[in-house]
Scaffold this motif. Structure first.
Motif, PDB file in Angstrom:
ATOM      1  N   GLU A  86       2.085  13.023   2.092  1.00  0.00           N
ATOM      2  CA  GLU A  86       0.743  12.579   2.505  1.00  0.00           C
ATOM      3  C   GLU A  86       0.644  11.071   2.326  1.00  0.00           C
ATOM      4  O   GLU A  86       1.442  10.466   1.626  1.00  0.00           O
ATOM      5  CB  GLU A  86      -0.324  13.293   1.687  1.00  0.00           C
ATOM      6  CG  GLU A  86      -0.369  12.864   0.229  1.00  0.00           C
ATOM      7  CD  GLU A  86      -1.365  13.650  -0.615  1.00  0.00           C
ATOM      8  OE1 GLU A  86      -2.443  13.974  -0.109  1.00  0.00           O
ATOM      9  OE2 GLU A  86      -1.058  13.924  -1.786  1.00  0.00           O
ATOM     10  N   GLY A  87      -0.362  10.492   2.939  1.00  0.00           N
ATOM     11  CA  GLY A  87      -0.458   9.039   2.889  1.00  0.00           C
ATOM     12  C   GLY A  87       0.590   8.506   3.835  1.00  0.00           C
ATOM     13  O   GLY A  87       1.303   9.266   4.472  1.00  0.00           O
ATOM     14  N   ARG A  88       0.700   7.205   3.925  1.00  0.00           N
ATOM     15  CA  ARG A  88       1.596   6.651   4.939  1.00  0.00           C
ATOM     16  C   ARG A  88       2.859   6.130   4.279  1.00  0.00           C
ATOM     17  O   ARG A  88       3.089   4.929   4.215  1.00  0.00           O
ATOM     18  CB  ARG A  88       0.880   5.529   5.702  1.00  0.00           C
ATOM     19  CG  ARG A  88      -0.462   5.944   6.252  1.00  0.00           C
ATOM     20  CD  ARG A  88      -0.325   6.662   7.586  1.00  0.00           C
ATOM     21  NE  ARG A  88      -1.610   7.152   8.058  1.00  0.00           N
ATOM     22  CZ  ARG A  88      -1.917   8.444   8.152  1.00  0.00           C
ATOM     23  NH1 ARG A  88      -1.046   9.367   7.794  1.00  0.00           N
ATOM     24  NH2 ARG A  88      -3.093   8.818   8.598  1.00  0.00           N
ATOM     25  N   GLU A  89       3.670   7.044   3.790  1.00  0.00           N
ATOM     26  CA  GLU A  89       4.841   6.640   3.012  1.00  0.00           C
ATOM     27  C   GLU A  89       6.036   6.265   3.884  1.00  0.00           C
ATOM     28  O   GLU A  89       7.117   6.823   3.746  1.00  0.00           O
ATOM     29  CB  GLU A  89       5.233   7.735   2.029  1.00  0.00           C
ATOM     30  CG  GLU A  89       4.083   8.227   1.175  1.00  0.00           C
ATOM     31  CD  GLU A  89       4.064   7.603  -0.210  1.00  0.00           C
ATOM     32  OE1 GLU A  89       4.808   6.630  -0.434  1.00  0.00           O
ATOM     33  OE2 GLU A  89       3.304   8.091  -1.054  1.00  0.00           O
ATOM     34  N   VAL A  90       5.818   5.301   4.770  1.00  0.00           N
ATOM     35  CA  VAL A  90       6.942   4.792   5.562  1.00  0.00           C
ATOM     36  C   VAL A  90       7.593   3.648   4.785  1.00  0.00           C
ATOM     37  O   VAL A  90       7.066   3.184   3.782  1.00  0.00           O
ATOM     38  CB  VAL A  90       6.463   4.263   6.932  1.00  0.00           C
ATOM     39  CG1 VAL A  90       5.927   5.403   7.784  1.00  0.00           C
ATOM     40  CG2 VAL A  90       5.419   3.177   6.762  1.00  0.00           C
ATOM     41  N   PHE A  91       8.759   3.202   5.241  1.00  0.00           N
ATOM     42  CA  PHE A  91       9.361   1.995   4.677  1.00  0.00           C
ATOM     43  C   PHE A  91       8.778   0.823   5.465  1.00  0.00           C
ATOM     44  O   PHE A  91       9.223   0.519   6.564  1.00  0.00           O
ATOM     45  CB  PHE A  91      10.879   2.062   4.770  1.00  0.00           C
ATOM     46  CG  PHE A  91      11.455   3.227   4.021  1.00  0.00           C
ATOM     47  CD1 PHE A  91      11.329   3.304   2.632  1.00  0.00           C
ATOM     48  CD2 PHE A  91      12.091   4.258   4.678  1.00  0.00           C
ATOM     49  CE1 PHE A  91      11.833   4.385   1.928  1.00  0.00           C
ATOM     50  CE2 PHE A  91      12.599   5.354   3.980  1.00  0.00           C
ATOM     51  CZ  PHE A  91      12.457   5.406   2.607  1.00  0.00           C
ATOM     52  N   ARG A  92       7.756   0.207   4.889  1.00  0.00           N
ATOM     53  CA  ARG A  92       6.882  -0.692   5.637  1.00  0.00           C
ATOM     54  C   ARG A  92       7.592  -1.874   6.290  1.00  0.00           C
ATOM     55  O   ARG A  92       7.285  -2.226   7.415  1.00  0.00           O
ATOM     56  CB  ARG A  92       5.777  -1.236   4.719  1.00  0.00           C
ATOM     57  CG  ARG A  92       4.883  -0.182   4.122  1.00  0.00           C
ATOM     58  CD  ARG A  92       3.728  -0.830   3.378  1.00  0.00           C
ATOM     59  NE  ARG A  92       2.918  -1.629   4.286  1.00  0.00           N
ATOM     60  CZ  ARG A  92       1.973  -1.119   5.059  1.00  0.00           C
ATOM     61  NH1 ARG A  92       1.715   0.164   5.025  1.00  0.00           N
ATOM     62  NH2 ARG A  92       1.277  -1.888   5.863  1.00  0.00           N
ATOM     63  N   ASP A  93       8.519  -2.477   5.555  1.00  0.00           N
ATOM     64  CA  ASP A  93       9.145  -3.691   6.085  1.00  0.00           C
ATOM     65  C   ASP A  93      10.404  -3.403   6.899  1.00  0.00           C
ATOM     66  O   ASP A  93      11.115  -4.318   7.285  1.00  0.00           O
ATOM     67  CB  ASP A  93       9.493  -4.653   4.935  1.00  0.00           C
ATOM     68  CG  ASP A  93       8.241  -5.078   4.193  1.00  0.00           C
ATOM     69  OD1 ASP A  93       7.164  -5.063   4.802  1.00  0.00           O
ATOM     70  OD2 ASP A  93       8.335  -5.405   2.995  1.00  0.00           O
ATOM     71  N   MET A  94      10.670  -2.136   7.127  1.00  0.00           N
ATOM     72  CA  MET A  94      11.802  -1.800   7.984  1.00  0.00           C
ATOM     73  C   MET A  94      11.294  -1.471   9.382  1.00  0.00           C
ATOM     74  O   MET A  94      10.149  -1.048   9.553  1.00  0.00           O
ATOM     75  CB  MET A  94      12.538  -0.574   7.438  1.00  0.00           C
ATOM     76  CG  MET A  94      13.377  -0.827   6.223  1.00  0.00           C
ATOM     77  SD  MET A  94      14.343   0.649   5.867  1.00  0.00           S
ATOM     78  CE  MET A  94      14.970   0.231   4.265  1.00  0.00           C
ATOM     79  N   SER A  95      12.190  -1.653  10.359  1.00  0.00           N
ATOM     80  CA  SER A  95      11.818  -1.303  11.720  1.00  0.00           C
ATOM     81  C   SER A  95      11.727   0.218  11.835  1.00  0.00           C
ATOM     82  O   SER A  95      12.196   0.959  10.967  1.00  0.00           O
ATOM     83  CB  SER A  95      12.868  -1.831  12.695  1.00  0.00           C
ATOM     84  OG  SER A  95      14.090  -1.157  12.481  1.00  0.00           O
ATOM     85  N   GLN A 144       2.296   8.535  11.110  1.00  0.00           N
ATOM     86  CA  GLN A 144       2.445   9.967  10.862  1.00  0.00           C
ATOM     87  C   GLN A 144       3.583  10.525  11.723  1.00  0.00           C
ATOM     88  O   GLN A 144       4.397  11.324  11.264  1.00  0.00           O
ATOM     89  CB  GLN A 144       1.130  10.691  11.167  1.00  0.00           C
ATOM     90  CG  GLN A 144       1.113  12.146  10.761  1.00  0.00           C
ATOM     91  CD  GLN A 144       1.294  12.334   9.257  1.00  0.00           C
ATOM     92  OE1 GLN A 144       0.605  11.726   8.461  1.00  0.00           O
ATOM     93  NE2 GLN A 144       2.246  13.163   8.872  1.00  0.00           N
ATOM     94  N   MET A 145       3.632  10.082  12.979  1.00  0.00           N
ATOM     95  CA  MET A 145       4.712  10.527  13.864  1.00  0.00           C
ATOM     96  C   MET A 145       6.065  10.074  13.322  1.00  0.00           C
ATOM     97  O   MET A 145       7.040  10.827  13.329  1.00  0.00           O
ATOM     98  CB  MET A 145       4.513   9.959  15.275  1.00  0.00           C
ATOM     99  CG  MET A 145       3.302  10.531  15.980  1.00  0.00           C
ATOM    100  SD  MET A 145       3.044   9.722  17.562  1.00  0.00           S
ATOM    101  CE  MET A 145       1.391  10.318  17.945  1.00  0.00           C
ATOM    102  N   LEU A 146       6.087   8.837  12.841  1.00  0.00           N
ATOM    103  CA  LEU A 146       7.345   8.307  12.298  1.00  0.00           C
ATOM    104  C   LEU A 146       7.792   9.128  11.081  1.00  0.00           C
ATOM    105  O   LEU A 146       8.983   9.420  10.921  1.00  0.00           O
ATOM    106  CB  LEU A 146       7.180   6.833  11.917  1.00  0.00           C
ATOM    107  CG  LEU A 146       8.410   6.157  11.296  1.00  0.00           C
ATOM    108  CD1 LEU A 146       9.612   6.251  12.219  1.00  0.00           C
ATOM    109  CD2 LEU A 146       8.120   4.695  10.965  1.00  0.00           C
ATOM    110  N   LEU A 147       6.819   9.506  10.243  1.00  0.00           N
ATOM    111  CA  LEU A 147       7.170  10.293   9.061  1.00  0.00           C
ATOM    112  C   LEU A 147       7.788  11.628   9.455  1.00  0.00           C
ATOM    113  O   LEU A 147       8.767  12.071   8.866  1.00  0.00           O
ATOM    114  CB  LEU A 147       5.922  10.559   8.209  1.00  0.00           C
ATOM    115  CG  LEU A 147       5.398   9.406   7.374  1.00  0.00           C
ATOM    116  CD1 LEU A 147       4.186   9.851   6.573  1.00  0.00           C
ATOM    117  CD2 LEU A 147       6.481   8.904   6.430  1.00  0.00           C
ATOM    118  N   ILE A 148       7.204  12.263  10.462  1.00  0.00           N
ATOM    119  CA  ILE A 148       7.754  13.543  10.909  1.00  0.00           C
ATOM    120  C   ILE A 148       9.129  13.312  11.542  1.00  0.00           C
ATOM    121  O   ILE A 148      10.095  14.028  11.268  1.00  0.00           O
ATOM    122  CB  ILE A 148       6.789  14.243  11.901  1.00  0.00           C
ATOM    123  CG1 ILE A 148       5.466  14.554  11.189  1.00  0.00           C
ATOM    124  CG2 ILE A 148       7.414  15.526  12.450  1.00  0.00           C
ATOM    125  CD1 ILE A 148       4.403  15.172  12.090  1.00  0.00           C
TER     126      ILE A 148
END
Ligand SMILES: Nc1ncnc2c1ncn2[C@@H]1O[C@H](COP(=O)(O)OP(=O)(O)OP(=O)(O)O)[C@@H](O)[C@H]1O
Ligand SMILES: [Mg+2]
Lengths: 237, 317
Positions: A86-95, A144-148
């Motif tokens: 949950e939340g937006r746990e992407v790697f923010r500074d990565m493409s 969210q799409m990126l996380l999935i």
């Protein structure tokens, strides 16, 4: 069908706070099972015990017949259990591309990774357009799409989805759930944590309701939709 | 703004009548010497920043790791008379293992019982005292020594600056090591995982990164980089158990560079090295100690986030 995931009487605590007590649930292979409950009920904690980020103090977790409650988190990922947090746990500074590559971190089958990347682009064409964009600058829905997509890059057998509808517009929620159902049709087993009970009961076959770290109710989703107490508490009347 | 006025040193080497020719020579010499000492600051700053980026901990033992690695090399080479092709790799391996095991058996253990990062920082201070104490106990540090130079120290002229082959070797090796590290960090799968751990350790675990192993590798490599810095500079200095205090300049370099940027750390290292030498040449050798603070002050006033730091953000707790 056989149960792909079986949680059997697990307890978990954060220091002195008991977060889960003797929670049990089953996810049959090929199903979408919903795990509902209000804020702080212990839904995320349940997923995190399966992902091995939170230790269990009691009980067993079985995945594909193996007991995994004492495994390291990376081993669970290798076995095919992928959490979409949950939340937006992407790697923010990565493409976007690097985020997807991170999803395949434990794999070395180049051909399979390539195939799964194409599959992710099929589900989420938006991601292909934004391959070089920094993940932190994507919109909430795109993240969210990126996380999935990142989880799909690991070639999962079981997806643990934590509140995919959180903070998205109704239209986007529809889109995301359409994709979740498509993923399931394509063979992926899903344990879906949601606060939006209406939509979760709509797409799942079976559902569990957590309250204060204990399993309060379970049943076929179609039945729970009719249940008076569920309607009052979780479906707004 | 006269907040940072230097006291009037009597031995001002530059006056209004100093001729331009001399100033130009000083300038070239300052840059050349600055790049050499800057190589060491840059390496150490890199070692500090890569740990800070991934563990959020400023490793206050980095200077002592550097010092101890120098003594390991000295011990093996001078006292045990081992061949240099054994000494160099052995020193790097020792530095790697010491740092990796410290991460694994001290920091992970401390982190388990105490959530606060302050305890980890204190543990690094503890390591610095342990290493200093160890070197003192052996007694090798009692007499200041120099590591024998492996490269000729004859002077050559570049432009109007005088440098030695050793200087060139130091600069060349440092740049090569830093380039190799950048490549690893930015373009390999392992490096990508390290960056991921720095950005979001939870997400990194959820895609299957073995956090413990990744941290051990980072700390180990940081030890290797410090050891290389020690091997490079120890022929040029008198080694003592206190030589690790040079790390203050590496911290200054890291701050100038923004503290979370690897290129920033490297550029910061060279900036500090050059500023230090310029101050020594143009103002006074007694003012050298002030040089890093001067550099920090100027950079932070003009650019509070450091030369390469991202936007200033409030860290989420
Ligand atoms: N890292 C933590 N440290 C201490 N307590 C925690 C931690 N994470 C969760 N808790 C507590 O454990 C309980 C269960 O939290 P959990 O995040 O599992 O709830 P949730 O059902 O996912 O809620 P939400 O719908 O708000 O996400 C809560 O009381 C919460 O405060
Ligand atoms: Mg939650």
């Amino acid at each position: 069908m056989a149960d792909l995931l079986e949680i059997d009487g697990i307890s978990a605590a954060y220091g002195r706070i008991q977060a889960l007590s003797e929670v049990s649930l089953k996810v049959p292979e090929g199903a979408i099972v919903a795990l509902l409950g209000s804020n702080g009920a212990g839904k995320s904690t349940t997923l995190n015990t399966v992902s091995r980020l939170v230790p269990v103090t009691k009980g067993r977790i079985r995945f594909a017949g193996e007991e995994i409650q004492s495994w390291a988190s990376h081993k669970v990922v290798s076995a095919g259990v992928l959490q979409v947090p949950e939340g937006r746990e992407v790697f923010r500074d990565m493409s976007v591309r690097e985020n997807l590559d991170m999803g395949a971190y434990r794999r070395s089958d180049a051909a399979g990774i390539r195939r799964d990347l194409d599959r992710v682009f099929e589900y989420f064409p938006k991601l292909q357009e934004r391959l070089q964009q920094k993940a932190g600058t994507l919109s909430g829905g795109e993240q969210q799409m990126l996380l999935i997509g990142r989880a799909l890059m690991a070639g999962p057998r079981l997806l643990l989805l934590d509140e995919p509808s959180l903070g998205l517009s109704p239209v986007l929620v529809q889109q995301i759930f359409a994709i979740i159902e498509r993923l399931n049709k394509d063979g992926l087993t899903i344990l879906l944590v949601e606060q939006n009970a209406a939509i979760a009961l709509g797409c799942s076959t079976y559902a569990y309701i957590l309250e204060n770290g204990e399993m309060a109710l379970e049943g076929a989703s179609a039945q729970l939709r009719q249940d008076d107490s569920v309607r009052r508490t979780y479906l707004g009347g | 703004m006269a907040v940072f006025a230097l006291p009037p040193f009597p031995d001002l080497s530059i006056g209004p009548d100093m001729d331009l020719q001399l100033a130009l020579i000083f300038l070239q010499q300052g840059i050349a010497s600055g790049l050499v000492s800057g190589s060491v600051y840059a390496l150490l700053a890199l070692a500090i920043v890569v740990i800070f980026k991934t563990s959020d901990v400023p490793n206050f033992a980095q200077g002592e790791v550097f010092m101890a690695a120098g003594y390991v090399a000295l011990y093996l080479f001078v006292f045990q008379k081992m061949p240099i092709w054994v000494v160099l790799p052995a020193t790097l391996v020792v530095a790697f293992l010491a740092m990796a095991l410290f991460r694994r058996f001290v920091l992970d253990q401390v982190a388990k019982s105490a959530k606060d990062l302050v305890y980890l920082v204190i543990a690094t201070l503890g390591l610095s005292y342990v290493l200093k104490g160890l070197v003192r106990r052996t007694g090798f540090g009692d007499t200041p020594r120099s590591f024998p130079a492996l490269v000729p120290t004859d002077s050559i002229m570049i432009g109007q600056a005088s440098v030695t082959m050793l200087d060139l070797a130091i600069f060349g090796t440092a740049v090569t090591v830093m380039a190799a590290f950048f490549w690893m960090f930015n373009y390999t799968k392992t490096g990508r995982a390290m960056r991921a751990v720095g950005m979001n350790p939870k997400a990194a675990q959820l895609v299957g990164v073995d956090l413990r192993r990744c941290h051990m590798l980072i700390w180990g490599l940081s030890g290797v980089i410090s050891a290389i810095a020690a091997l490079l500079i120890s022929p040029k200095i008198l080694m003592t158990a206190d030589m690790g205090s040079i790390v203050m300049l590496a911290f200054a370099a890291a701050i100038v560079g923004g503290f979370s940027s690897l290129p920033g750390a490297v550029v910061g290292g060279f900036v500090i090295g050059i500023v230090e030498n310029m101050v020594g040449l143009f103002i006074s050798s007694r003012a050298i100690v002030l040089a890093p603070f001067l550099a920090i002050l100027i950079v932070l006033v003009l650019r509070p986030q450091g030369l390469f730091g991202g936007k200033l953000t409030i860290k989420k707790v």
